[in-house]
Design a protein around this motif. Structure first.
Motif, PDB file in Angstrom:
ATOM      1  N   PHE A 203       0.760  -1.279  -0.042  1.00 49.47           N
ATOM      2  CA  PHE A 203       0.048  -0.039  -0.002  1.00 49.47           C
ATOM      3  C   PHE A 203       0.745   1.259   0.029  1.00 49.47           C
ATOM      4  CE2 PHE A 203      -2.841  -3.099   2.308  1.00 49.47           C
ATOM      5  CZ  PHE A 203      -3.326  -3.328   0.928  1.00 49.47           C
ATOM      6  N   ALA A 204       2.127   1.214   0.111  1.00 49.35           N
ATOM      7  CA  ALA A 204       2.960   2.437   0.112  1.00 49.35           C
ATOM      8  C   ALA A 204       3.785   2.299  -1.316  1.00 49.35           C
ATOM      9  CB  ALA A 204       3.940   2.363   1.152  1.00 49.35           C
ATOM     10  N   ASN A 205       3.668   1.391  -2.158  1.00 48.63           N
ATOM     11  CA  ASN A 205       4.276   1.428  -3.505  1.00 48.63           C
ATOM     12  C   ASN A 205       3.316   1.060  -4.651  1.00 48.63           C
ATOM     13  OD1 ASN A 205       7.199   1.036  -2.511  1.00 48.63           O
ATOM     14  ND2 ASN A 205       6.396  -0.691  -1.346  1.00 48.63           N
ATOM     15  N   ALA A 264      -9.217   2.513   3.041  1.00 46.92           N
ATOM     16  CA  ALA A 264      -9.091   3.903   2.890  1.00 46.92           C
ATOM     17  C   ALA A 264      -7.974   4.603   3.871  1.00 46.92           C
ATOM     18  CB  ALA A 264     -10.575   4.793   3.096  1.00 46.92           C
ATOM     19  N   GLN A 265      -8.192   4.211   4.955  1.00 44.55           N
ATOM     20  CA  GLN A 265      -6.789   4.770   5.994  1.00 44.55           C
ATOM     21  C   GLN A 265      -6.330   3.736   6.724  1.00 44.55           C
ATOM     22  OE1 GLN A 265      -6.831   8.261   7.364  1.00 44.55           O
ATOM     23  NE2 GLN A 265      -8.169   9.100   5.558  1.00 44.55           N
ATOM     24  N   PHE A 266      -5.046   4.024   7.260  1.00 44.51           N
ATOM     25  CA  PHE A 266      -4.681   2.778   7.834  1.00 44.51           C
ATOM     26  C   PHE A 266      -4.895   2.761   9.192  1.00 44.51           C
ATOM     27  CE2 PHE A 266      -0.828   0.867  10.108  1.00 44.51           C
ATOM     28  CZ  PHE A 266      -0.731  -0.539   9.640  1.00 44.51           C
ATOM     29  N   ASP A 273     -12.164  -4.581   8.733  1.00 48.95           N
ATOM     30  CA  ASP A 273     -13.035  -4.542   7.908  1.00 48.95           C
ATOM     31  C   ASP A 273     -12.665  -5.386   6.656  1.00 48.95           C
ATOM     32  OD1 ASP A 273     -14.942  -3.254   9.599  1.00 48.95           O
ATOM     33  OD2 ASP A 273     -14.882  -1.396   8.509  1.00 48.95           O
ATOM     34  N   GLU A 274     -11.422  -4.893   6.075  1.00 51.44           N
ATOM     35  CA  GLU A 274     -10.992  -5.529   4.964  1.00 51.44           C
ATOM     36  C   GLU A 274     -10.550  -6.854   5.067  1.00 51.44           C
ATOM     37  OE1 GLU A 274     -11.629  -3.965   2.132  1.00 51.44           O
ATOM     38  OE2 GLU A 274     -12.077  -2.114   2.807  1.00 51.44           O
TER      39      GLU A 274
END
Ligand code: NAD
Length: 502
Positions: A203-205, A264-266, A273-274
Motif C-alpha cells: 500500500f505504500a508502493n 481508505a486509511q490505515f 473490515d477489509e
C-alpha cells in the motif's frame, strides 16, 4: 530528499500505562511478555513511570521471580553496556500479587494494590496469560472488584476457541464485561516486522498494486515451517493439531493481509473490515472434494538438523491421529482473486524453521526469446516475502547473462535483506503489540468477527479432516509427499524455503 533508514526514529514515546499480567509467573509471561517489556525499557519507550504486576495463584518471592525471568532477558542484558543495572532498575517496576481467578481469592487485594500505587486515570491493561477456560471468571472477578473502568483494557491470545461454538462462548464472556474497543486479541504474527512490511509493500508502493490480481498473479504459496516437535505441550497440542493451532489463526491472517483490498486509511477498523471481507469471500471447501484441497500429515521418526528425532507418537507416548502438518488450497471468490489458488501449509519437525510467502506471477504471454536463445526464460517472476528468519524481500527477475555468447537468460534476484538495509535488531512481535495496547491502537489485533469468520470457514474442514488418517512424513522433511497433489493440473509445486548459512 533521500531519507536513510537510520534517520528515522526507532520508537515513539508512549504515555505510561500499568500492566497486570494474570498468569504473570507462567511460561508465556517469562518467555515473551516480560522480556518484551524489558527491551522496550532499554529503548526508553517504557519509562520508570510504568508499573507491572504479575498476578498468579502462586507467586513466590520477587527474588525467585527474578531468578526465573533472568535467563530470558540475557540477550537484552548483553545488548547494552549497563544491562545489569538496567535490569535491576526495570525489576523495580515489577510487583507480584497472589490471585486465584477461579475462587476470587486475592481480587480485593489486587484492587487495593492498584488503587494504592496508581493515582491518576491512566489505562490499566489486564493481560490474560492464563488458560482461556479462565477468561470468563477473570473478567467477572475484575468487574466485581471494580477494576473494569472505562480506561481498562483487556489482552487475550490464542487459543481463542477449539471451534466456532467455543470461540463464540469465549467472545461472549469477554464482551459481557469489556467493550470491543477495549479488547486486544493477539495474533503475534501480526506483530512481526515483515508482516507489517507486507502492508507497506502493497500500500505504500505503486508498482505492485496494478499487478496484485488474477490478471498478473498465477498463484500464492504460504509456508510456515517449524523444526521443533511437541516441546512439552502434548496435552494442548494433541487436542488442537496444525489446522486449529496454526492455520485457523496465523495463516488465515497472512492470507488476509496478502489478499485484502486497500483500506481508505490505515486505521484499526478499516483494516479489520477489509480482512473480514477476505475471510467471508473464501470459497467453502466441499467435503467431497476434500482430498483435492487438504492434505494432513503427522511426523514419523527422522533427522532434523542432523539430529535423530523421534516420531510424534513416541514423543506423545500414545497413538494419535492428530495433524502435525496441514496443507490447504484456498480460493477467494471476489473480483480481484477469482481463479487464483492460495496454497498454505504448516508443519512441525520440518527440515528447518522458516516462514515465507511466495507470489508467483504469470508467465509471459509470448516469449520473444524462445527461438534459438539459450533460455531459462520460461521462469516466472516471483516475489518472496521472508517472514523469518533472515527477514526480507526478494524479487526474482529474468536477466541476461553477461557475455557475448548469445541471449542467455537466467533468473536473478533483487534482494532486500532487512538486516543489511536497516542494520538494527528486529524487535520481537510482542514488543510491538504490547506497546500498541498501551497506545490504544487496535490495528494489529483481531476483532471478534474476524475470529468467528475464520472458525466458520475452518470448522467443516477440521471436521472432515478428523475422519482422515494423517499421512506419516519423516521428521526433517517438508511434510508428506501427497501435498504435491494440491497442484494437480498445473506445472507449479511447493517451493521449499532456502536459508543461507548464518
Ligand atoms: P503456564 O501453565 O506456564 O502458566 C499459567 C499461569 O497461570 C501461571 O502463572 C499460573 O500460576 C497461573 N494460573 C493458573 N491458574 C490460575 C488461577 N486460577 N488464577 C490465577 N492464576 C492462575 O501456561 P503458559 O504457557 O504461560 O500459557 C498461558 C496461556 O497462554 C495458555 O492458554 C496458552 O495456551 C497461551 N499461550 C502460551 C504461549 C507460550 O509461549 N507459552 C504462547 C501463546 C499462547
Amino acid at each position: 530528499m533521500k531519507q536513510t533508514a537510520s534517520a528515522l526514529p526507532d520508537s515513539a514515546a508512549i504515555a505510561p500505562s500499568d500492566y497486570v499480567i494474570i498468569g504473570g509467573t507462567g511460561d508465556l509471561a517469562l518467555r515473551k511478555i516480560f522480556p518484551a517489556f524489558f527491551y522496550r525499557y532499554l529503548d526508553g519507550q517504557v519509562t520508570d513511570a510504568f508499573r507491572f504486576v504479575a498476578a498468579a495463584r502462586k507467586t513466590g518471592t520477587l527474588d525467585e521471580f527474578i531468578a526465573k525471568l533472568r535467563p530470558f532477558c540475557e540477550d537484552a542484558i548483553a545488548s547494552c553496556q549497563d544491562g545489569e543495572a538496567q535490569f535491576a532498575q526495570f525489576m523495580k517496576l515489577v510487583s507480584l500479587t497472589t490471585l486465584d481467578v477461579g475462587t476470587g481469592k486475592g481480587g480485593e487485594d489486587l484492587k487495593a494494590f492498584i488503587d494504592e500505587r496508581i493515582s491518576d486515570a491512566r489505562p490499566v491493561i489486564f493481560y490474560m496469560a492464563i488458560s482461556p477456560a479462565l477468561f470468563g471468571a477473570s473478567c467477572q472477578l475484575l468487574q466485581k472488584v471494580g477494576l473494569v473502568t472505562p480506561s481498562a483494557r483487556l489482552v487475550v491470545e490464542k487459543p481463542l476457541g477449539h471451534d466456532a461454538a467455543s470461540a463464540k462462548a469465549i467472545n461472549d464472556e469477554l464482551r459481557a464485561v469489556f467493550d470491543e474497543d477495549s479488547i486486544y486479541r493477539i495474533d503475534h504474527y501480526l506483530g512481526k516486522e515483515t508482516v507489517q512490511n507486507l502492508m507497506a509493500l502493497r500500500f505504500a508502493n505503486t508498482i505492485f498494486e496494478s499487478q496484485w490480481n488474477n490478471t498478473s498473479i498465477d498463484h500464492i504459496q504460504i509456508t510456515v515451517a517449524e523444526s521443533v516437535g511437541l516441546e512439552g505441550r502434548a496435552s494442548y497440542y494433541n487436542h488442537y493439531g496444525a489446522l486449529r493451532d496454526m492455520i485457523q489463526n496465523h495463516l488465515m491472517q497472512l492470507v488476509c493481509l496478502v489478499a485484502m483490498e486497500p483500506p481508505a486509511q490505515f486505521q484499526a477498523n478499516q483494516v479489520r473490515d477489509e480482512k473480514l471481507r477476505v475471510l467471508r469471500a473464501l470459497r467453502p471447501v466441499n467435503p467431497e472434494q476434500l482430498s483435492d484441497n487438504l492434505i494432513i500429515g503427522q511426523y514419523g521418526e527422522g533427522h532434523v538438523n542432523g539430529t535423530k528425532a523421534a516420531s510424534y507418537e513416541t514423543e506423545l507416548g500414545e497413538p494419535s491421529k492428530i495433524d502435525t502438518f496441514a496443507a490447504l488450497k484456498l480460493y477467494i471468490e471476489n473480483w480481484r482473486w477469482a481463479g487464483v489458488p492460495f496454497y498454505i501449509r504448516t508443519g512441525k519437525r520440518m527440515a528447518l524453521r522458516a516462514s515465507e510467502i511466495v507470489v508467483t506471477f504469470k508467465k509471459r504471454s509470448h516469449d520473444i526469446f524462445a527461438n534459438g536463445a539459450t533460455s531459462s526464460g520460461d521462469l516466472p517472476n516471483q516475489l518472496v516475502i521472508r517472514l523469518q528468519p533472515q527477514e526480507g524481500l526478494r524479487l526474482q527477475l529474468i536477466s541476461k547473462q553477461p557475455g557475448p555468447g548469445g541471449m542467455r537468460l537466467f533468473p536473478s534476484e533483487l534482494n532486500l535483506s532487512f538486516d543489511d538495509t536497516f542494520k538494527t535488531r528486529l524487535p520481537d512481535a510482542y514488543e510491538r503489540l504490547l506497546m500498541d495496547v498501551a497506545r490504544g491502537n487496535q490495528t494489529l489485533f483481531m476483532r471478534h468477527d474476524e475470529v468467528m469468520a475464520a472458525w466458520d470457514f475452518m470448522d467443516p474442514i477440521i471436521a472432515a479432516a478428523a475422519e482422515k488418517a494423517p499421512e506419516i512424513y519423516p521428521a526433517g522433511s517438508f511434510g508428506p509427499a501427497a501435498q504435491e497433489q494440491l497442484f494437480d493440473g498445473t506445472n507449479a509445486g511447493w517451493q521449499a524455503p532456502v536459508i543461507d548459512k548464518e
